[in-house]
Design an enzyme around this catalytic site. Sequence first.
Site, PDB file in Angstrom:
ATOM      1  N   GLY A   1       0.836  -1.190   0.000  1.00  0.00           N
ATOM      2  CA  GLY A   1       0.000   0.000   0.000  1.00  0.00           C
ATOM      3  C   GLY A   1       0.865   1.231   0.000  1.00  0.00           C
ATOM      4  CB  SER A   2       0.262   4.646  -0.554  1.00  0.00           C
ATOM      5  OG  SER A   2       0.284   4.204  -1.892  1.00  0.00           O
ATOM      6  N   GLY A   3       2.159   4.599   2.179  1.00  0.00           N
ATOM      7  CA  GLY A   3       2.302   5.238   3.478  1.00  0.00           C
ATOM      8  C   GLY A   3       2.320   6.734   3.296  1.00  0.00           C
TER       9      GLY A   3
ATOM     10  CG  ASP B   1       0.371  11.448   9.070  1.00  0.00           C
ATOM     11  OD1 ASP B   1      -0.578  12.198   9.386  1.00  0.00           O
ATOM     12  OD2 ASP B   1       0.339  10.699   8.085  1.00  0.00           O
TER      13      ASP B   1
END
Length: 699
Positions: free
Chosen positions: A65-67, A185
């Site tokens: 996936g994307s971080g 984040d």
Amino acid sequence: MHNDDRAGRTGDGARGPEDRRPGDDPRRPDAVAPRVWPSTPPAHGAPPSPRTVIDGRYELLEPIGSGGMGEVFKAHDRRLRRFVAVKGLLDRNAMTAATQAAALQRARREAEAIAKIEHQNVVTVHDQVETDNQVWIVMKLLEAKSLGELLSGDGVLAVPKAANIGLQVVQGLRAVHAASVVHRDVKPGNVLVRDDGLAILVDFGIATFEGADRVTRSGSVIGTSSYLAPELFAPGSPGPTPASDLWALGITLYEMVEGRVPFAGHEVWEVQENIRQSPDPVLRYAGPLAPVIQGLLITDPRERLDAATAEAMLREVLGDPAAPNAARAAAAATHPPTAVSTPNPSTPNPSAPAPAPVPAPGPAAPPPAPAPAAAGPPGRHRGWKTAAAVVCVALLAGAGWLVSRGGGESGGDGGDRAGSVRGPGDGEGAAGSGSQERWKDTHDTLRIGVKDDQPGLSKFDKKTRTYRGYDVDLAYAIAESMGYGKGEVSFTTVATDYRSTALKTKQVDLVIASYSITDDRKTASPGGYSVDFAGPYYDASRSFLVREKSSKYTINDSSDLVDLRVEVCTARESTYETELPKRGFTMAKSQPNTYQDCLDKLLDPKSDVYAVASDDIILAGYVKANPGKVRQLEPINGAEGYGVAMRPKSTLLKGEVCSALRTILAGRIWEDMYKENLADLVGRKNPPGRPDLTECEGF
């Protein structure tokens, strides 16, 4: 097999589209020309192509996936023969030739710093590798769900579970900050929670050193809008700091217990404007977490809780014996008091003894040098350094929120000590010592849990900051019978699924909140807590609320709900949650923790909820509050007897409550309370038949 060797969650929190929550997408600068990047595995059925191998060791198998920046791959460590997560720190779409060299240097330094962090609540970094145009982080591959996924499924978490996760995250943040790294984040999507309860802070893709540049090439602050601290947007801001990570933790804690973020908005400017206009979000279900959340959400970072103090306060909430000095640490904290109704000193009980003088606090440490406030009125939180902190410590320790560290439920009320416990038939106030003991002798304030969203029964007035309704009047009448003045009664909001917990953790002495008396609640209520009842003081019928107008369904009575199989919403852990499915009703997939939340779903035309199940008296209040929008169906078979709830074996307390209820039900007090609060709602001038006090037999 070790977690490292199992295909599972990536150690940096990368997620596919199905895992995202609204507003959870990271903000990134506009894309530019793509850079060289490892090719992803071919689609199913396509001819295989050679896989990319990093440093001759890590074979990239598939994208996970994307971080925060870049893609994350599941990879195989050929040397140690285990599966790992491999992530590139540089965003391939955000790099240009002119900035690549500087970005590589910065990513290299960040990777080295993150790799030095060794803490059970921070993702484990195995290796750092640099190729020609990328810096790679090799991490442990975790099998866990993100906190965001848990909230998407459950809506909210119980306060103890939220406090436990928050404690672990702040412990991880302390390790991160000690390494001079700022995460930037912190949010539910970047906290993984294993089945054994271990919480792990992940996704350091946009982490930076304290004091590093805060602005990207497009002039935007990096991070997720709902979790960005207000000081990041103040003129002359030093950029992200540990304090801004702690703000994000406060937002995350709020979201865990309230079911939403405190400052809404799709864009950064909307969120920040909401913070500026309403810096003190309402806390309805936070209970003992309220002081922690409020302290973390102070807009001035200089007055915000630091990590050590937040950890100490969270330990106090959990009753953690590993924090013997937690109360002392909290006393030095800076945070506003929690939002609970406290006794009004302007209405003292004439018979009450004068309070003992309170020793003056010692001199407080000098405040920091004045500086422009980040948001809100200048100095809005100043002056709370000592006084408000003492209030919070009193609420955490004195008000009984600490989880019992041993024993069990014996002597549950805290007042029935050896030599003063009465059994059935012992007589009012009888004690082993021959003295006439009363509950008030050892409890200066009567603490009562009530609802805040039920018109007619119990509603919180935001303007006057008071509760009013039938249950509230009953609470005052019981308190008066027990010798309490009106100013010696303290109310706290308790949601349906939190009533037994509020009693168990000793936040309240009694719960008077349309609490239906059932055998399962008396033996082992949800969560493993049992409660005792006095009453019933009112019998309610079971009914449904539907939309006044629906373009999709015609609903005339409850049988239509069954035949059409429309979704019915009710409060979590209410009697309806288990009873209605047995009768053929289709329940909503996830039940909220209040009937008000169900009503909100019913009023939403995009919602799949077409009915709310509750007691006729509760629903009648919602009909009056929403004229022309909802209507009530005829009641179905069955009744709900409301009881006054307390901890088991509270013999002295139950005896006094039962004595008060006998007096209230026998005279005009009960009828007057009904006419004042409920008659207009149900359209009946005279109250229904008086209930029999079956739960008071022998008292």
